[in-house]
Design a protein around this motif. Structure first.
Motif, PDB file in Angstrom:
ATOM      1  N   PHE A 128       0.804  -1.224   0.218  1.00  0.00           N
ATOM      2  CA  PHE A 128      -0.120   0.016  -0.044  1.00  0.00           C
ATOM      3  C   PHE A 128       0.809   1.314  -0.134  1.00  0.00           C
ATOM      4  N   GLN A 129       2.070   1.410  -0.603  1.00  0.00           N
ATOM      5  CA  GLN A 129       2.790   2.190  -0.649  1.00  0.00           C
ATOM      6  C   GLN A 129       2.508   3.297  -2.135  1.00  0.00           C
ATOM      7  N   ARG A 130       1.853   2.669  -2.980  1.00  0.00           N
ATOM      8  CA  ARG A 130       1.782   3.629  -4.180  1.00  0.00           C
ATOM      9  C   ARG A 130       2.971   3.695  -5.190  1.00  0.00           C
ATOM     10  N   ILE A 131       3.860   2.898  -4.847  1.00  0.00           N
ATOM     11  CA  ILE A 131       5.418   3.014  -5.671  1.00  0.00           C
ATOM     12  C   ILE A 131       5.136   2.817  -7.189  1.00  0.00           C
ATOM     13  N   HIS A 132       3.889   2.305  -7.653  1.00  0.00           N
ATOM     14  CA  HIS A 132       3.874   2.207  -9.016  1.00  0.00           C
ATOM     15  C   HIS A 132       4.491   1.680  -9.788  1.00  0.00           C
ATOM     16  N   ASP A 133       4.583   1.588 -11.227  1.00  0.00           N
ATOM     17  CA  ASP A 133       5.475   0.889 -12.288  1.00  0.00           C
ATOM     18  C   ASP A 133       6.746   1.326 -11.961  1.00  0.00           C
ATOM     19  N   GLU A 134       7.088   2.668 -11.931  1.00  0.00           N
ATOM     20  CA  GLU A 134       8.483   3.058 -11.865  1.00  0.00           C
ATOM     21  C   GLU A 134       9.378   2.611 -10.737  1.00  0.00           C
ATOM     22  N   GLY A 135       8.658   2.661  -9.158  1.00  0.00           N
ATOM     23  CA  GLY A 135       9.296   2.109  -8.157  1.00  0.00           C
ATOM     24  C   GLY A 135       9.582   0.701  -8.297  1.00  0.00           C
ATOM     25  N   ALA A 136       8.602  -0.321  -8.711  1.00  0.00           N
ATOM     26  CA  ALA A 136       8.741  -1.507  -8.895  1.00  0.00           C
ATOM     27  C   ALA A 136       9.775  -1.876  -9.950  1.00  0.00           C
ATOM     28  N   SER A 137       9.908  -1.428 -10.986  1.00  0.00           N
ATOM     29  CA  SER A 137      10.807  -1.424 -11.838  1.00  0.00           C
ATOM     30  C   SER A 137      12.312  -1.122 -11.320  1.00  0.00           C
TER      31      SER A 137
END
Length: 199
Positions: free
Chosen positions: A23-32
């Protein structure tokens, strides 16, 4: 955020073995960024549930899995990953020799993506838990896969694997609890407090 954590992990000197960013809203950029750091770190468990991930970050995940990173458990539940993302993950699984548990439950994977994941199991010999329930797909391929592997003498290592793979018959809220229980029971290290764990 996730990028800072990824930079730290990429140094190769970080002793962290478990990372939970729910639930940190890291989105695709953070996950990548995190996925790209996996080949250089010591992470064994990564949980990035409910972070608004889509197919976009799955190419980097596929590359990481193909690199045979040390990751043993990956939980990417409750995101927006669809068929294309699942296919990319499947490609990575085919070349991976370390991952033992993967949960893609509560995403948007339809029949094509689910089929790709199941077919990857013909090439992956370490994965003992694949949680796929509550996606768009409603076929019964999960149960068929378990039966096929049993007949071939290649049963999954986890005693709960058959239950989780028969995902189409499990739609109640308790399924999520079963998934969590599986990951804990299959990883004794998670039951012990460790200075190398962030939750």
């Amino acid at each position: 955020g996730a990028k800072v954590m990824a930079t730290t992990l990429s140094t190769g000197t970080c002793s962290l073995t478990s990372l939970t960013l729910q639930f940190q809203r890291i989105h695709d950029e953070g996950a990548s960024a995190l996925f790209n750091a996996l080949p250089f770190c010591n992470l064994r468990t990564l949980n990035i549930t409910s972070n608004k991930l889509t197919d976009v970050c799955c190419e980097d995940l596929s590359h990481a899995l193909s690199s045979n990173v040390l990751l043993e458990q990956l939980i990417i539940e409750s995101n927006d990953i669809g068929d294309e993302g699942a296919k990319l993950i499947a490609e990575g699984l085919c070349a991976n020799a370390f991952l033992q548990a993967l949960s893609v439950a509560h995403n948007k994977i339809d029949d094509d993506g689910m089929q790709a994941l199941f077919e990857a199991m013909n090439y992956n010999h370490t994965l003992s838990s694949l949680a796929t329930f509550q996606n768009i797909s409603v076929d019964d391929r999960a149960e068929e896969l378990v039966n096929e592997r049993k007949k071939a003498g290649r049963e999954f290592g986890s005693p709960f694997a058959s239950l989780l793979r028969s995902h189409v018959a499990l739609t109640c809220a308790c399924v999520s609890c079963c998934s969590r229980l599986l990951f804990v029971l299959s990883s004794p290290g998670l039951l012990q407090a460790s200075s190398g764990t962030i939750t």
